[in-house]
Design an enzyme around this catalytic site. Sequence first.
Site, PDB file in Angstrom:
ATOM      1  N   GLU A  87     -21.579   2.517 -11.113  1.00 17.52           N
ATOM      2  CA  GLU A  87     -21.907   3.506 -10.094  1.00 17.52           C
ATOM      3  C   GLU A  87     -22.217   4.854 -10.748  1.00 17.52           C
ATOM      4  O   GLU A  87     -22.321   5.874 -10.075  1.00 17.52           O
ATOM      5  CB  GLU A  87     -20.772   3.636  -9.084  1.00 17.52           C
ATOM      6  CG  GLU A  87     -19.428   4.018  -9.691  1.00 17.52           C
ATOM      7  CD  GLU A  87     -18.409   4.382  -8.628  1.00 17.52           C
ATOM      8  OE1 GLU A  87     -18.614   5.399  -7.945  1.00 17.52           O
ATOM      9  OE2 GLU A  87     -17.403   3.658  -8.503  1.00 17.52           O
ATOM     10  N   CYS A 121     -16.847   0.849  -7.053  1.00 14.40           N
ATOM     11  CA  CYS A 121     -16.136   0.103  -8.097  1.00 14.40           C
ATOM     12  C   CYS A 121     -16.338  -1.405  -8.011  1.00 14.40           C
ATOM     13  O   CYS A 121     -15.756  -2.151  -8.799  1.00 14.40           O
ATOM     14  CB  CYS A 121     -14.646   0.386  -8.013  1.00 14.40           C
ATOM     15  SG  CYS A 121     -14.282   2.117  -8.176  1.00 14.40           S
ATOM     16  N   HIS A 255      -7.741  -3.631  -8.380  1.00 18.04           N
ATOM     17  CA  HIS A 255      -8.501  -2.426  -8.719  1.00 18.04           C
ATOM     18  C   HIS A 255      -7.505  -1.269  -8.668  1.00 18.04           C
ATOM     19  O   HIS A 255      -6.727  -1.163  -7.719  1.00 18.04           O
ATOM     20  CB  HIS A 255      -9.628  -2.208  -7.705  1.00 18.04           C
ATOM     21  CG  HIS A 255     -10.212  -0.834  -7.787  1.00 18.04           C
ATOM     22  ND1 HIS A 255     -10.817  -0.382  -8.937  1.00 18.04           N
ATOM     23  CD2 HIS A 255     -10.229   0.201  -6.909  1.00 18.04           C
ATOM     24  CE1 HIS A 255     -11.203   0.869  -8.749  1.00 18.04           C
ATOM     25  NE2 HIS A 255     -10.858   1.246  -7.531  1.00 18.04           N
TER      26      HIS A 255
HETATM   27  P1  HMG Z   1      -3.303  14.463  -2.682  1.00 17.76           P
HETATM   28  O1  HMG Z   1      -3.586  14.193  -1.267  1.00 17.76           O
HETATM   29  O2  HMG Z   1      -3.381  15.839  -3.172  1.00 17.76           O
HETATM   30  O3  HMG Z   1      -1.916  13.899  -3.115  1.00 17.76           O
HETATM   31  O4  HMG Z   1      -4.263  13.543  -3.594  1.00 17.76           O
HETATM   32  P2  HMG Z   1      -0.609  13.658  -2.204  1.00 17.76           P
HETATM   33  O5  HMG Z   1      -0.168  14.932  -1.626  1.00 17.76           O
HETATM   34  O6  HMG Z   1      -0.843  12.470  -1.289  1.00 17.76           O
HETATM   35  O7  HMG Z   1       0.367  13.242  -3.388  1.00 17.76           O
HETATM   36  C1  HMG Z   1       0.169  12.053  -4.070  1.00 17.76           C
HETATM   37  C2  HMG Z   1       1.521  11.374  -4.222  1.00 17.76           C
HETATM   38  O8  HMG Z   1       2.325  12.168  -5.072  1.00 17.76           O
HETATM   39  C3  HMG Z   1       2.294  11.270  -2.915  1.00 17.76           C
HETATM   40  O9  HMG Z   1       2.979  10.055  -2.978  1.00 17.76           O
HETATM   41  C4  HMG Z   1       3.263  12.440  -2.985  1.00 17.76           C
HETATM   42  O10 HMG Z   1       4.429  12.253  -2.212  1.00 17.76           O
HETATM   43  C5  HMG Z   1       3.572  12.425  -4.458  1.00 17.76           C
HETATM   44  P3  HMG Z   1       3.171   9.158  -1.666  1.00 17.76           P
HETATM   45  O11 HMG Z   1       3.986   9.988  -0.779  1.00 17.76           O
HETATM   46  O12 HMG Z   1       1.777   8.925  -1.127  1.00 17.76           O
HETATM   47  O13 HMG Z   1       3.804   7.931  -2.186  1.00 17.76           O
HETATM   48  N1  HMG Z   1       4.050  13.709  -4.994  1.00 17.76           N
HETATM   49  C6  HMG Z   1       5.012  13.800  -5.922  1.00 17.76           C
HETATM   50  N2  HMG Z   1       5.780  12.872  -6.520  1.00 17.76           N
HETATM   51  C7  HMG Z   1       6.677  13.300  -7.446  1.00 17.76           C
HETATM   52  N3  HMG Z   1       6.844  14.598  -7.788  1.00 17.76           N
HETATM   53  C8  HMG Z   1       6.101  15.560  -7.196  1.00 17.76           C
HETATM   54  C9  HMG Z   1       5.134  15.176  -6.221  1.00 17.76           C
HETATM   55  N4  HMG Z   1       4.231  15.861  -5.476  1.00 17.76           N
HETATM   56  C10 HMG Z   1       3.569  14.951  -4.734  1.00 17.76           C
HETATM   57  N5  HMG Z   1       6.265  16.837  -7.554  1.00 17.76           N
HETATM   58  C11 HMG Z   1      -5.432  11.409  -3.544  1.00 17.76           C
HETATM   59  C12 HMG Z   1      -4.111  12.111  -3.733  1.00 17.76           C
HETATM   60  C13 HMG Z   1      -5.268   9.964  -3.952  1.00 17.76           C
HETATM   61  C14 HMG Z   1      -5.859  11.471  -2.070  1.00 17.76           C
HETATM   62  C15 HMG Z   1      -6.510  12.109  -4.429  1.00 17.76           C
HETATM   63  O14 HMG Z   1      -6.118  12.085  -5.764  1.00 17.76           O
HETATM   64  C16 HMG Z   1      -7.882  11.466  -4.292  1.00 17.76           C
HETATM   65  O15 HMG Z   1      -8.629  11.773  -3.349  1.00 17.76           O
HETATM   66  N6  HMG Z   1      -8.273  10.593  -5.270  1.00 17.76           N
HETATM   67  C17 HMG Z   1      -9.571   9.889  -5.245  1.00 17.76           C
HETATM   68  C18 HMG Z   1      -9.639   8.825  -4.196  1.00 17.76           C
HETATM   69  C19 HMG Z   1      -8.823   7.600  -4.545  1.00 17.76           C
HETATM   70  O16 HMG Z   1      -8.425   7.406  -5.678  1.00 17.76           O
HETATM   71  N7  HMG Z   1      -8.632   6.704  -3.549  1.00 17.76           N
HETATM   72  C20 HMG Z   1      -7.952   5.454  -3.768  1.00 17.76           C
HETATM   73  C21 HMG Z   1      -8.453   4.310  -2.879  1.00 17.76           C
HETATM   74  S1  HMG Z   1     -10.216   4.209  -2.829  1.00 17.76           S
HETATM   75  C22 HMG Z   1     -10.657   3.395  -4.292  1.00 17.76           C
HETATM   76  O17 HMG Z   1      -9.853   2.839  -4.950  1.00 17.76           O
HETATM   77  C23 HMG Z   1     -12.093   3.481  -4.689  1.00 17.76           C
HETATM   78  C24 HMG Z   1     -12.370   4.384  -5.877  1.00 17.76           C
HETATM   79  O18 HMG Z   1     -11.928   3.777  -7.067  1.00 17.76           O
HETATM   80  C25 HMG Z   1     -13.861   4.692  -5.952  1.00 17.76           C
HETATM   81  C26 HMG Z   1     -14.819   3.528  -6.064  1.00 17.76           C
HETATM   82  O19 HMG Z   1     -14.692   2.510  -5.404  1.00 17.76           O
HETATM   83  O20 HMG Z   1     -15.805   3.719  -6.813  1.00 17.76           O
HETATM   84  C27 HMG Z   1     -11.690   5.719  -5.774  1.00 17.76           C
END
Ligand code: HMG
Length: 465
Positions: A87, A121, A255
């Site tokens: 991609e 992906c 993945h």
């Molecule tokens: P965010 O929204 O800023 O993070 O970004 P958050 O607030 O949800 O925090 C993440 C986790 O850290 C949470 O855990 C928090 O609690 C924890 P959860 O509650 O969900 O279990 N946390 C902490 N833990 C320990 N100590 C701390 C602390 N602070 C917070 N101090 C998000 C997260 C994934 C949304 C962002 O990084 C993002 O947008 N990433 C890109 C999209 C992505 O990876 N999506 C995954 C599924 S889609 C996919 O896999 C396709 C992809 O590969 C692309 C393709 O297909 O080409 C992405």
Amino acid sequence: MASHWPENVGIRAIEILFPSQYVDQTELETFDGASAGKYTIGLGQAKMGFCSDREDVNSLCLTVVSRLLERQHVKHSEIGRLEVGTETIVDKSKSVKSVLMQLFAESGNTDIEGIDTTNACYGGTAALFNAVNWVESSSWDGRLALAVCADIAVYAKGAARPTGGAGAVAMLVGPNAPLILDRGLRATHMEHAYDFYKPDLSSEYPTVDGKLSIQCYLSALDTCYRLYRKKFDQQQKDTSKQPASLSTFDAILFHTPFCKLVQKSVGRLSFNDFLLSSEEERTKQFPDLERFNTATLESTYFDRDVEKAFMTQSANIFASKTKKSLLLANQVGNMYTPSVYSGLVSLLISGPAQELVGKRIGLFSYGSGLAASMYSISVTQDAAAFEKFVSQLDYVQPLLNSREKVAPEQFSALMEVREKNNHAAPYTPTGSISALFPGTYYLKDVDALHRRTYERTPTISNGVH
Ligand code: HMG
């Protein structure tokens, strides 16, 4: 020409590539002003590999294909199909596959089918399926196929940046393989969604709805798993056998956009097993979880109680069947198309090869937008052949250990260079060549007509690294 229907079609060799430089996620938390533990514990990421402007998708694919052919002593004339999944688009018309044909020029082999496939992906899995389908089809001419996947996963500054990474995988596909794709056991789910997409063709960065992307991933996982279970049960001739469940797999790989999501995914599959089990099985296998008897899939993507209960319930399964496959994802980050295959490599190098002989590996491939499949691979019963196959991956851990750590400031500056010069022409990259691993193709320059030229860093004595 092949005279009989090929048997045991699958992966005969696998080569992996990751960047020679990485940024430490603890240091990145501090640099980004994120709370300590957010990237390392919250997302489950330790290090993130990245590429300077010296590498692009073409150079990654040139490197990984060259290394595979060299290491496996495969002649260029032995390849009859080459598929690329990516991609990371650098040209809207010219394929990466056509760039790779440079490697075959000297051999005179131009009779190679296959071209690029794109859907986030998922392209790597599409490439692998196409390669396997060709070998199993009437079009097969008896030669081998290559499925190649490569991406540079970069995000704009902000919440998604720590979920970047980069890498490439090349898989040699043919009959009598040590890793056999199970016939009739592919479960696919495709749907229209705007969870993660790249509408700005001038930028490398995606537009991401992080929360929606997680929901799409989990719902595709539910659907693929249920369909896989159904197809598996239909294939079982002996109806007295246990229906498919997590116990069907000796290892299960996903993945991996970030490791924490994978741990949650194992819990999610356990939740599916729970919902699909009889009352009697529930009492035996899922004690104390009856409070979730009326829960539904749709209402629980972000339900903390369900998530926690089933992550706890499946903790042993995660530890024994999945954790080992997260080594490269944890150390390099999201590779996009190669991600689930980096999981396969991680599993293969995680312990004595004999432990995997004759075992079944489940794989879940997800690409935003969205396209997803769950399928399975059976490991050959031939222990000697399998050990030889796995020993070809002896280079992975030492190569991983030999990477160079770069400070977040420098990483951020290199990201800005990529951002500013994306699609610039004419352009001469400024990224360090000496920082690259031996035998790495790199971008020498882009001329005024956007034509890209590549060179290779010297290989070392064995001609591979
Ligand atoms: P965010 O929204 O800023 O993070 O970004 P958050 O607030 O949800 O925090 C993440 C986790 O850290 C949470 O855990 C928090 O609690 C924890 P959860 O509650 O969900 O279990 N946390 C902490 N833990 C320990 N100590 C701390 C602390 N602070 C917070 N101090 C998000 C997260 C994934 C949304 C962002 O990084 C993002 O947008 N990433 C890109 C999209 C992505 O990876 N999506 C995954 C599924 S889609 C996919 O896999 C396709 C992809 O590969 C692309 C393709 O297909 O080409 C992405």
